[in-house]
Structure formats: C-alpha cells, structure tokens
Design a protein around this motif. Sequence first.
Motif, PDB file in Angstrom:
ATOM      1  N   ILE A   1       2.574  -9.943  -9.975  1.00  0.00           N
ATOM      2  CA  ILE A   1       2.232  -9.202  -8.756  1.00  0.00           C
ATOM      3  C   ILE A   1       1.259 -10.042  -7.941  1.00  0.00           C
ATOM      4  O   ILE A   1       0.272 -10.537  -8.469  1.00  0.00           O
ATOM      5  N   HIS A   2       1.528 -10.203  -6.665  1.00  0.00           N
ATOM      6  CA  HIS A   2       0.629 -10.974  -5.815  1.00  0.00           C
ATOM      7  C   HIS A   2      -0.455 -10.023  -5.334  1.00  0.00           C
ATOM      8  O   HIS A   2      -0.254  -9.216  -4.440  1.00  0.00           O
ATOM      9  N   LEU A   3      -1.614 -10.152  -5.976  1.00  0.00           N
ATOM     10  CA  LEU A   3      -2.622  -9.122  -5.785  1.00  0.00           C
ATOM     11  C   LEU A   3      -3.197  -9.043  -4.387  1.00  0.00           C
ATOM     12  O   LEU A   3      -3.285  -7.975  -3.790  1.00  0.00           O
ATOM     13  N   SER A   4      -3.605 -10.219  -3.868  1.00  0.00           N
ATOM     14  CA  SER A   4      -4.281 -10.157  -2.572  1.00  0.00           C
ATOM     15  C   SER A   4      -3.316  -9.667  -1.503  1.00  0.00           C
ATOM     16  O   SER A   4      -3.681  -8.969  -0.576  1.00  0.00           O
ATOM     17  N   GLU A   5      -2.042 -10.039  -1.673  1.00  0.00           N
ATOM     18  CA  GLU A   5      -1.044  -9.600  -0.704  1.00  0.00           C
ATOM     19  C   GLU A   5      -0.865  -8.079  -0.793  1.00  0.00           C
ATOM     20  O   GLU A   5      -0.726  -7.387   0.203  1.00  0.00           O
ATOM     21  N   THR A   6      -0.879  -7.570  -2.025  1.00  0.00           N
ATOM     22  CA  THR A   6      -0.748  -6.120  -2.228  1.00  0.00           C
ATOM     23  C   THR A   6      -1.915  -5.416  -1.561  1.00  0.00           C
ATOM     24  O   THR A   6      -1.751  -4.411  -0.863  1.00  0.00           O
ATOM     25  N   LYS A   7      -3.111  -5.971  -1.756  1.00  0.00           N
ATOM     26  CA  LYS A   7      -4.308  -5.366  -1.172  1.00  0.00           C
ATOM     27  C   LYS A   7      -4.214  -5.385   0.348  1.00  0.00           C
ATOM     28  O   LYS A   7      -4.538  -4.415   1.031  1.00  0.00           O
ATOM     29  N   GLN A   8      -3.737  -6.513   0.873  1.00  0.00           N
ATOM     30  CA  GLN A   8      -3.591  -6.660   2.318  1.00  0.00           C
ATOM     31  C   GLN A   8      -2.645  -5.601   2.859  1.00  0.00           C
ATOM     32  O   GLN A   8      -2.940  -4.930   3.850  1.00  0.00           O
ATOM     33  N   LEU A   9      -1.504  -5.443   2.183  1.00  0.00           N
ATOM     34  CA  LEU A   9      -0.523  -4.442   2.624  1.00  0.00           C
ATOM     35  C   LEU A   9      -1.134  -3.056   2.579  1.00  0.00           C
ATOM     36  O   LEU A   9      -0.937  -2.226   3.471  1.00  0.00           O
ATOM     37  N   PHE A  10      -1.889  -2.790   1.527  1.00  0.00           N
ATOM     38  CA  PHE A  10      -2.512  -1.467   1.375  1.00  0.00           C
ATOM     39  C   PHE A  10      -3.449  -1.209   2.558  1.00  0.00           C
ATOM     40  O   PHE A  10      -3.425  -0.150   3.179  1.00  0.00           O
TER      41      PHE A  10
END
Length: 1611
Positions: free
Chosen positions: A941-950
Amino acid sequence: MADREPVPLPAEVRAKLAELELELSEGDITQKGYEKKRSKLIGAYFPQAPGMDPSMGQERRAPVTPSSSSRYHRRRSSGSRDERYRSDVHTEAVQAALAKHKERKMAVPMPSKRRSLVVQSSMDAYTPPDTSSGSEGEGQGNGEEGEGGDGEEEDGGGGGGTSSSREGSISMEHWINRAMHGTSSTTTTTSSTASSSSSSTRSGGSGAAGGRLADVLAQHVHISARHHLRHHHHRHHHKTENHSAPPDVTGYTNNSANSTAADGIQVERAPGGGPAVQRQAPKYGNAELMETGDGVPVSSRVSAKIQQLVNTLKRPKRPPLREFFVDDFEELLEVQQPDPNQPKAEGAPMVVMRGEQLGVVTNWPPSLEAALQRWGTISPKAPCLTTMDTNGKPLYVLTYGKLWSRSVKVAYNLLHKLGTKQEPLVRPGDRVALVFPNNDPAAFMSAFYGCLLAEVVPVPIEVPLTRKDAGSQQIGFLLGSCGVTVALTSDACHKGLPKSPTGEIPQFKGWPKVLWFVGESKHVSKPPRDWFPHIKDANQDTAYIEYKTCKDGSVLGVTVMRIAMLTHCQALTQSCSYTEAETIVNVLDFKKDVGLWHAVLTSVMNMMHVISIPYALMKVNPLSWIQKVCQYKAKVACVKSRDMHWALVAHRDQRDVNLSSLRMLVVADGSNPWSISSCDAFLNVFQTKGLKPEVICPCASSPEALTVAIRRPLEEGSTPPGRGVLSMQGLSHGVIRVDSEEKLSVLTLQDVGSVMPGAMMCVVRLEGVPQLCKTDEIGELCVCTVATGTSYYGLAGMTKNTFEVFPMSNNGAPVSEFPFTRTGLLGFIGPGGLIFAAGKMDGLMVVAGRRHNADDIVATALAVEPMKFVYRGRIAVFSITVLHDERIVVVAEQRPDSTEEDSFQWMSRVLQAIDGIHQVGVYCLALVPSNTLPKTPLGGIHLSETKQLFLEGALHPCNVLMCPHTCVINLPKPRQKQPEIGPASVMVGNLVSGKRIAQASGRDLGQIEDNDQFLFLSEVLQWRAQTTPDHVLYTLLNSRGTIASSLTCVQLHKRAEKIAAMLAERGHLQDGDHVALVYPPGIDLVVAFYGCLYAGCVPITVRPPHLQNISTTLPTVKMIVEVSRSVCMMTTQLISKLLRSKEASAAVDVRTWPPVLDTDDLPKKKPPLLYKPSNPDTLAYLDFSVSTTGMLAGVKMSHTATSAFCRSIKLQCELYPSREVAICLDPYCGLGFVLWCLCSVYSGHQSILIPPSELEVNPALWLSAVSQYKVRDTFCSYSVMELCTKGLGLQTDSLKSRGLDLSRVRTCVVVAEERPRIALTQSFSKLFKDLGLHPRAVSTSFGCRVNLAICLQPHRLGKLADQGTSGPDPTTVFVDMRALRHDRVRLVERGSPHSLPLMESGKILPGVRIIIANPETKGPMGESHLGEIWVHSGHNASGYFTVYGDEALQSDHFNSRLSFGDTQTIWARTGYLGFLRRTELTDASGERHDALYVVGALEEAMELRGMRYHPIDIETSVIRTHKSITECAVFTWTNLLVVVVELDGSEQEALDLVPLVTNVVLEEHYLIVGVVVVVDIGVIPINSRGEKQRMHLRDGFLADQLDPIYVAYNM
C-alpha cells in the motif's frame, strides 16, 4: 468435551479441506458454501455436545463447546492477514479486549446509505487474485520499507501484498492455542504446562497452519480436555480474572454475564445489570429494523438514531480534564496535563556499544570492481547468478566471466557511445538511472557494475508502469535533482514501457527528459582491444544512490561512497561468515536495501553463487524458494517474514523438503516488531525438515545506515537468544517495561543481533538535542561507522540532521568525535549488547503526548477476525493533524463479498480493540473496495498517497466511521457566561474609558417637495394621473428582453379604478377588509394593489403557488390567506383555475378558500367615488414573509409609515421622474415589494421590472436590460446575483462582443435581510469588471421585519460624488471569529488566522436612528461592541399582524425602551446582532460616517458549548473544503451539530466528504460535528431572497424526507 474426544482427521479429508480453503480465498465459492461443505467434511470427526440438536448447531453455526467454539469461529483467523503482523498472543489479547468491551457495549448507530450506494458493492473493483496487476504477489515488495510511506513496512500498513494463497491457510494455530489455553491466555496461570509452553504454543499453532491437523490435534487434545475442566474451575473460583476471558458458550443460556456468544450473536444487557437479553439481530437504538430487498437493514427513523447517538455520547468516556478558563479572546485549547503516574525512565545512562573489530583479511579485494575483475579473469566459468522463470526452471546462468565482459561493454558504451566525441553525454561522476524489472537481475548486475567501472553513479529505481503511477512522479523529482539524463534499461523492459503513437517513450509525470539506453550485448558495441576500465581502490567518490520514500511521499536519494560500500560488504562478510563459492538464495528486491547488499555486492566480493527468485514465481509458487534451497543445497537465504508466511500457507507436508544445508536464514525485516511470529511459526513447521533454530537471523537495516545490526549464525546447540515482552502502555510513554504475557497489551520482540563489526551504536532521545537515552528508555538507534550512507543528495540541511549527529551524554559532552548516522529505527540495546528494534520512526504517531506505532495498530486491527473481512490484510494506518494534535486514521480494503452489516460490525470491533489494547481512540476508520488503495511498485500500500487521497477527499471509501467525540479531548473549555455588570457601572465604564455609545442616524428628511404634501399614496397617484398622465411608470420585460407591457400614470389610475369598482360590486367589500393578491411578478400586481387602496381595502401580496411544486407551495399560500384574515382573493384566470385543480385539492382543503376574483376581464365602469382614508395611522397594507427559521410573520404598515418609507428611499437614491431604475426582485414582501409597487408612484421614476423567474430561462436578461436601457440604478437579490455569477461566468467575452456595457451603472444594490455576502458580491464585481462594471458600484441594503429597510447604500461615482448626497464607500473590516463567538468584536488584520471579513450593510436611510443594545439587559453598548440592532424611524412597522395577538412579543419587538441612558425613545428590536463603528470617512454633511455591520440573526444563531455560532460561518468553511460540495446548511438537534451538504458529483464521493467536513469544523470552529448528511443538489430549501430555510430542512431530516445519499453518525 470431556466425554468424547475429537478423532484425528484422515489425510484425504485434510487435503479436501485445504482445497476448500483455496477455493474460498480465490473467491470461487461463497462463505456460505464453504461453511456447508466444510461442516459436511468434518461433521463425523467432531463431537456434539450432549443434548444439542445437530441441526440447530448447524444453523446457528454456534460453537458448541468453548474449545471448539473458539476453533470453529476463528477457523482461519490468520489466513489473510499479513504474516508480518501475526501473533497469536496478540490475537487473543484482542479477543479478550473485545470481550471486555462487550460488557460495556457501545451502541453505534449504523450510517444510513442510499440503496444505489449499497448495491454497488465492490465486486466491480475486485480482480481475481491470479490476474491482479503485477501487484499483490509482489507483496510488500522487496525493497519496500521505503515505499511503505508511513513507516508501515512495505505494505504501508497491511500486508498489501499478501497472496491469494494466504487466505487459504487453515490457521490452526489459533485453534490449538485456544484449546491449549482454555479459552484465553488468562488461564495460563492455572497450569504450569500451559504457561511454560506459552511461547512455543504460539508457534506451535502456526505450525498447524501447514495443515497437519491430525498430528497437532492428536498431540494436544488430551491437554485441551483437561484444561478445559480446569478452566471452568478457575473461572468460578477467581471471578476477578474473568474480564479478559472470552465468553463461554457451552450452554445457550441467559443467566450469566458471559453469554456474549463468540460468534457474533449480539447481546445487549438490560440496563441495571439484570439478566442479559439474547437477541439474534442487533437493533439500533429504538429504531425498528426493516430490511430492504437485499437484506440491508434500514432504520425507519432518523431521530431514533440521533437519540441513540446522543445516549452513547452521554456516557463519560475519559476522566474529565483539569479545566481552566481565561477570559481572553484566544480560546485556550485544553492542554493535556501529564499523568503523574505515567511510567518514567529510571535506568542508568546508557553507554555506547562497540562492535567487534573489522578484521581485514589479506585477500579481501581493494574495491568491488577489483573483485569482479579478479573473479572474471581467474574463474570466468564460476556461476555468479542463476535466474528462474515463472515455472521455477533455471532460465539463465550468468558466470563471473560473462558479468565482467558485459560490465566492461556497458562501461565503454556509457562513456564513449552517448553524445559526440567532443561532447559526451555521460562523464565520470554523472548520475545514471537504472530501470530494471524484478525478474531480470542479470541485466541489472551488468548495468550496475558497468556504471561502477565507468565511474558513473547508478540510481536504481522502479519501472514506471503508467504515466501516473503512485510515487513515480516523486521518483522523477529525484532524477531531476540528481541531474539524470540517461536511463539504462533492458531490452524487454524497454519494449514494455508505455509508448506514444509515434513509438516514442513519453515523458513521465515529474520526470526530467531522459535518453533511454539499452545496455544488452546486441544493442551495444564492443570496446576496442586496447580499452580497459580504470580500476581504482575504493575511495570517497559516490558509488551509487539508493532512493528512499519518506513519510510524506517525497523521495530522497541516499548517497553511498565507494569506501562505505566496500566496508559494508566486508562487515557483512565477517558477520555472516561468507566464504567463496557459497550458494545463496535471494527472494528480496535486488535493486536496493538488503537484497542489493547481499545478492549483488557482497556476493561478488566473495565469488558467491546467487539463486534469484523473482516475485512472479513467488506468486505462482510460494514454496519455490524453499525448493531452491533444497535443490542447490544453499547455505544462505535472504527473505522477508512475508516469504516465510507464504511458504507456511502453501506448505502441504511435502516429502522432499530438507533445509539442513541452511546455515543462515537472513530475515530482512527483523526491525518490524511483528516479524517474530513468522519466524516462530516457520521454525515450528520446518524444524522437522532439518531447519536448525539458530539459523534464523533477523537483521535491521535502513537506507541511511545500511545494515544496522544482524544476528550472527550461532554455533549449534547454543542457547537461543531471549526475547523482550514489553508493555505497550510503557512503550507509548517511551519507556521499556518488561511485562508478563498476562497483560492484554504487550509487544513481544526478538533481537536483531549485535552491532556490526567496526561500528559503534547508541540510542538517542526522539525529541530535542540528540541526548543519550537511559537503559530503560526507547529512542532512535544511531550508528557510527564508515559503512553508512553519507548524505541525502543535494539536501545539505537534512543531511546534517541525519548523517552528522553528535550524541551527547548527560553532562552535555559529545560521546565521540566522529559523527553518528540516525537509522530511522526505534529501539533499545538490551542485555548482552543485543539490539532490539521496536518499529520505525516513520510509523510513529504522537497522540495526546503518547507515542503509538502504526505497525502495532495494523496488527491489532488485523487480529479482529481478519479473514472474514479485510481483503488480503490490506490496511493502512497514518495520522493527520487536526486541531493541534495527531489523529489516527485506519483505512482497510474490504472483501468484495462483505455486507454492510459485516463491515459495520468489524469497524466497531476494531475501534474497541484498539481502544482496549493501545488506549488510544481512532479518529476515522474508512473501508474501501478491494484493490482500490494506491499501490507501490511492488504491490504494497502506498501510504503517503493514501493519506493524500484521504485529505483531498478522493479516496472514495464505501464505509466511514468517524469518532471525533471520543478522540478529541483538547477542545477549549465550554464558555461560562460571566454575570452581567449593573447598568450604573457600565455607564460609568463607558464614560471613563471614553467609549462612545454605539448609536448612529441617517440624515434628516428635510423640506417637503410638491408630492410630499400628500399623506396617502392613492392621492399621489391621482395627482400624477392629472399632472403627467402619459409619463411611463412601469415597464415589464419578458425572458427575451422585450417589453411585455407598460403602464403610464393615467393607465394605472384608470385600471385601479376598475378594480375598486369590481371589489365593491362582486366582492361586496367594506372599508378595511383584507384582500389577498395572488399574482405572478408583473403589472397586474401593481394595478390590483392601487385598486385595493382606491376601494379602502387592505392588500396583502402573496406569492402564487409554483406549478411544479404545488404540494409544498400551496399550503403556504393558504396559511397566509388564513392568518391575514383575507375576505377575498384577487388573481389571474390561470391561477384561479390552479387553486381549485385536482393537484391543489390533494395539498389543501380547496373548499375553504375565500371568494376568488379573477381580474383578467375588468368591468367597464369606474367606482362612484374613490375612498380617502380619514386617519393616516390606519393600515395601508400587510407585509407577510417567512423567516429563515420557518416562522410566518406579517407586519402592519400604516399610511404614514408607507409614505415616510418612500420618501426616505427617494432622498437616499435621488429618485426623480427623469430616472430609470431596473428592478430584479420578488415583489411580495419587504423592500422588494416597496421598490416594485410603491416607489415609482411616489417619486415618479420609471421602473423597469424584471421577474427573477425569467432569469432561469435567460440568465443574461437582467444585465442586458441594464445595458440596453442605460440604467444607472438597479436592485437585485442575492439569488439573482448568484444566478448571474454561476450562469454567465464563462460568457463574459461573448456578452462583451454583443455590446453589453455596464459602465453607466452607478449603484447596484443587493436587497437582503442578512449579513452581506462578501464573497458573492466580490466575485460578481470581478467577473463583470470587463463589461465596464465599476468595482464600487455594488453595495447592499439591510432590512428586517420591524423595519423593512434600515440601510441602503447608493454609490455616487464620478462627478456625482462632488454634489449632494454622496455616501462613502462601504468599508470592510476583519473580525476575529473566535471573539465573535463570545459576543465580542475584535478587529484583526486581513489574512490573520480565524479572521472573518464583514462588509458594512449600507448607508443608514434618512430619518432612521440606530442604537446597539445588549439583548439580555437592554442596556446601550459601546462602539465596536456586538449587540442587538435597535431602530427608531418613521417607517418602522406598527406591529405584528397575528391571529392570536401575542401582545408581549409585540410590545417587546416594537415598543422597547433602553434600561438606562435615553429611556424615553421607543425602539423596535430587529432581532439581528451587529455593531457600529465610526470610520475615517465623512458624509456629505461633513460628519464622520458611522458604519453598521450586521453579523447575523439572533434566532438563527446556535448556542453550542456556551458560545454563539452563526450557521453561515460554519457553512462557509464546509463549502470551501471540497470541490463537490455545492451548498451546505447546518442546524442543531439535541446539542448535536448536523451538517447537510449537497453533493455535485458521483454518489461514490459522498463518503469522502464526511472526514473533510468533520476536520474543517473542528479546526476552524472548535466544534464536533454530530451528524453529516450528504444529499442531492437542490435538497436544501432556499427562499426567494436566496436565504436557506434551515428549519424546514431540519424538519425534513427528522421526518426522514430528504432521501439522503449517506448519513454518517459521528461517534
């Protein structure tokens, strides 16, 4: 179970079970089908409890006995979750924590969802495992620590990459463990066997995951029977321990508190602790549960849910914090006081640990290139690397001779064949990107060593798959900053890159322009005979750059010098005792990290043979690496805990497995605290296959410090190293507390060996200066050695903080003269110099002063029935900062087949588990469809990208649960109102401080002109009909902009006479009778109004019912007609038919209408004589309007007030017969009605009437008319302005080309009864500036019920400003929104935080006096203080017209006196809060100008936490938060703030808005949103003035009439 023991299962049954598991995990069979087939298979082998009807057991799937219960139920509890986070003890702790919670069960209201949203399950997003795009299998990729973003090991926090087979494991470990320990770890105390075997059981269990069900059962079954009895015993004797034991479901009874069934039968205990009531289906609150077609429960009443939410929230959650209140404008956030009992470090200061000497062996090469040259020339046939194809067959063997010759070729071509002779493209020292796929290590090695030989610096990166690959943009930035111009790649990879139609490789997003160069033999030319690479000894030059992904997603390049690279290889050789020609199996990513160091660098130094296992092969056959170890009799294998887990899952008791050749199994992710369970489980299964316990060697590494520590392969039979069982509570405070394994929240760690040879290591504090920790304190590991990275490429500042750290001892002296490197790992040095890593700095979240590791939270979430629910264990955990603290967000992918009910239950259990084990609240829990989280190149899971999307609201979750009420504990303390100070002291105070009392007035009404001598409008009209009969008073435009009809003075007079005659004849009306005028906006309305005046009747204008919306608009018409006591209605023929139509009779009782007169054909004769009122104080007309809070209020306007009103407007706007005024307003109430019907007759100017409804057909109508008739003054409403701004925003150029010119407009007044909408007026001015609109032309007016117009700001532009009555510009001030909540005005600079712009509401009308009074004490307020606006004027209304004559309200609103000061004047209270401020500007009279600022209506304001909030402020914040929110309205319901947002976008975006709305309201207003309702566009009711009808909305919401897309109840 004591009476019959289970029979061991035969092998063929086990095989069938394994097949079933696989089918289930692959999605080929449903959960139900699986259950059915499975129970059929095992039915015979499992005993049934006596007296239990088998069918019943089947049906309920209820566990029958505690031990079998826990087994049945958690059948495959470990299956899908990422093995890195797997631990039985933890699973048990989680179950125990949940059981504990069940006792104080939280009732969480389930969100309501629209059908379309539910049915769209995530099936469409589900790709079958085998085809899944190059991701899953690649799991948390080889080198993904960096990629994981938030320090969540590759997977960013949840085995993103777990393979499908992982789901298939029969996780026996759990069962057996449960059987052995009774039902929970509590029991271990009862028997020595159990407690001593506690750690072995943990692994023992997972051994069974291999499927050897029978043996394990046979071994343990007698124990389990025994324990079970003992357990019963134990439970009854020691009631105290019961809390952590999961419930016993032996008897299906209601008598004990333990009857919370383990299989999810919900139990809600009756309040008062009586016997528990067993219910099959959970009911939410008092809402009846209905089922929709597909079995999704829906709640019939919203209010029931809210009530339930309120009840849940009333329960005290945390102990109250020490509160304080400082009467300052700054609202103080609660600062959490440190708990005096929290654990503190008490150990001695630590000493720096030194590793053993790095012993230089004589034949060690002086550099890696020298080693390659040596092996390439003296043993060219020796194998260097064997690659495998996807069937596990050797694909290619690269010998040292081949590697040497190819590397030389690559080096030659890099230096001589790119660019021109004079201008080579690549010079020594330049950086070159290496882009190679995971299945081609041979090409990568040749390219890497080619670069080293050419003295260029390789930068290995992942293959960019698509142009917008998550993270590849950041890689591009790294390449750009490294100045990369050439990318080396392999032939196959080059062919696979995306191409443009011309065959070019497009430039990837964020990448510099690069030349793609294929470095394989057939593409490169041979070097000339006399060309040899220059081979130096290892020096300080950069050897290579390894990329590292940070927590925020940015990519850094860590530079490694040649000497560091060589020293590191030497240190590894020494600590791993590598020797020449050993065989090593590598499963890791060879491009970076442990894979690169062991399988590309150290292997060449020692002439070893590497067997490289590509990910594609691991996906197909997870056992492949074990088979290769056997086949090649490999001595060493490099794996991650995930690879061990996959092997366990796939292992089916293969005969030919023999691991005795292994002397070292390097576990690359040993620094992940959850790796221990994989190691234990693996050892347990494969010990019988020749695996020696001392072979398992966890290591810790980081991109900056390279290998930090590694466990050395021990001599056979030496004692295995100990492990630390630490309290998580202690860890969260940064201290090490060894804990017995009894406690729920413990973390068991294994050591990662000792310090590297030639290195020093210490542990420094996480905050502040790098000070050494105490021995029992956890900190960041730092190392001092040659063998580390030296810098982040091009980032001097960050480099200094990471690579040049000088740790200090207690007295402040540095511990060494050499700099240390921060490793980014958290940990401590344990006894015997063993290093323990407890997680990564990147995964650290500091919540309310305590530290939590994201990995640990992932593990807890996965321990909650993962198999049933989380898709492949993919969970991301990160923190976001909201209101000055970090808040934890958990995002999980749910399985495609999970139901709403499942997901909601899982969510509530996860919350409870995390709260129970980590004592920390989760702020937001979001579920997304499977396979939708952004992936790293290796499938994690690409974490920072997930956080960004959130944070951007682009994650598109399918379920969200926010818990701000439980998490946010640092809100400012609720305000206590201070007792008011007595009037006398306030007066003195005002005088002492020299504050002016806040009062202001418009100019005097002045001398009387010719038409001003008339007291009555009817007389003015008769006078105009005689003196200027043909002067046009009214022109009505249609939607095409052409004149529909017009009226001259005499035409109006004559038609009014006919109406008066008709009223007398047909209506038989008396003087003073009330007549309702129900007309569309137009000229008939004007005629009918004057007809009523001529007949002596009192007119009431009523908006006609809306054709498309009769059911909601007609009742309002009926109500006004009844409340105003109208004895007859006048209207057009069309509307009179509508009032009696079938649709109308459905909405109201049409038989009770008063007589309806249709005025389309008027009688020919005129009345005998016109009525002249005797007393000017009698009623002229009634003005009815519905306020924004939904109250219908009619006010009485006398003839005196009406004339005074018209006169005041005439003076303020300088209206004369020669003027033309364009009016685009609804003519039914307030100033709109006065301008439409009365002013033209009084002042004689021509009114161009534009019905606002026509703008819906033609938005440009109003502005075109203004331009065409060269109008100088125009009036509109906010809704008209908004229509123009939205509808014409993109058409200004085409309007300009059509000759639209607004340069003559000097005043454009927005008629309103609210705070001026600055944003709208400014965007309108900006938008139409190009069409000549002067920026100062737009202004606003303000009126209310008691006085229909208090302010009206006409602008005088140009020359006019020098003559007469020019008013100054409206001024804008910025006030502090926080002070405003405390009813104070604090002026701040533009742009300061929490500032709110307020525009003055216009110039006070002539004859109007204003004062600001305290609404509670009725005392006058000082200037710039917030209070209620009171008004005294000749055109105040004379009272409310109500059926029931509410006298008290009447006198309070219309006849108030100040409690001190000027107590004689009679004022009317407007009900609006505002303040007066004297400006620097002067009026025409030379007086300083007093500006009135309206803040908002008192009845609209919401009292929350002791503060006063205006809905519009919260709504503005919410609308700004996401592009899809078009409109927002807020209201309160039982102390809960409800936010309704209109969504302009797909319904899938609905849930994205919930966290964003909650965040912004918390950040900007310090309020916790209770309910978020997402609805379709147009659901929020808006009245004709453009005001939101929040109370109508609230009623609709509570009555369940909104048909919302989604309703989220925040916990």
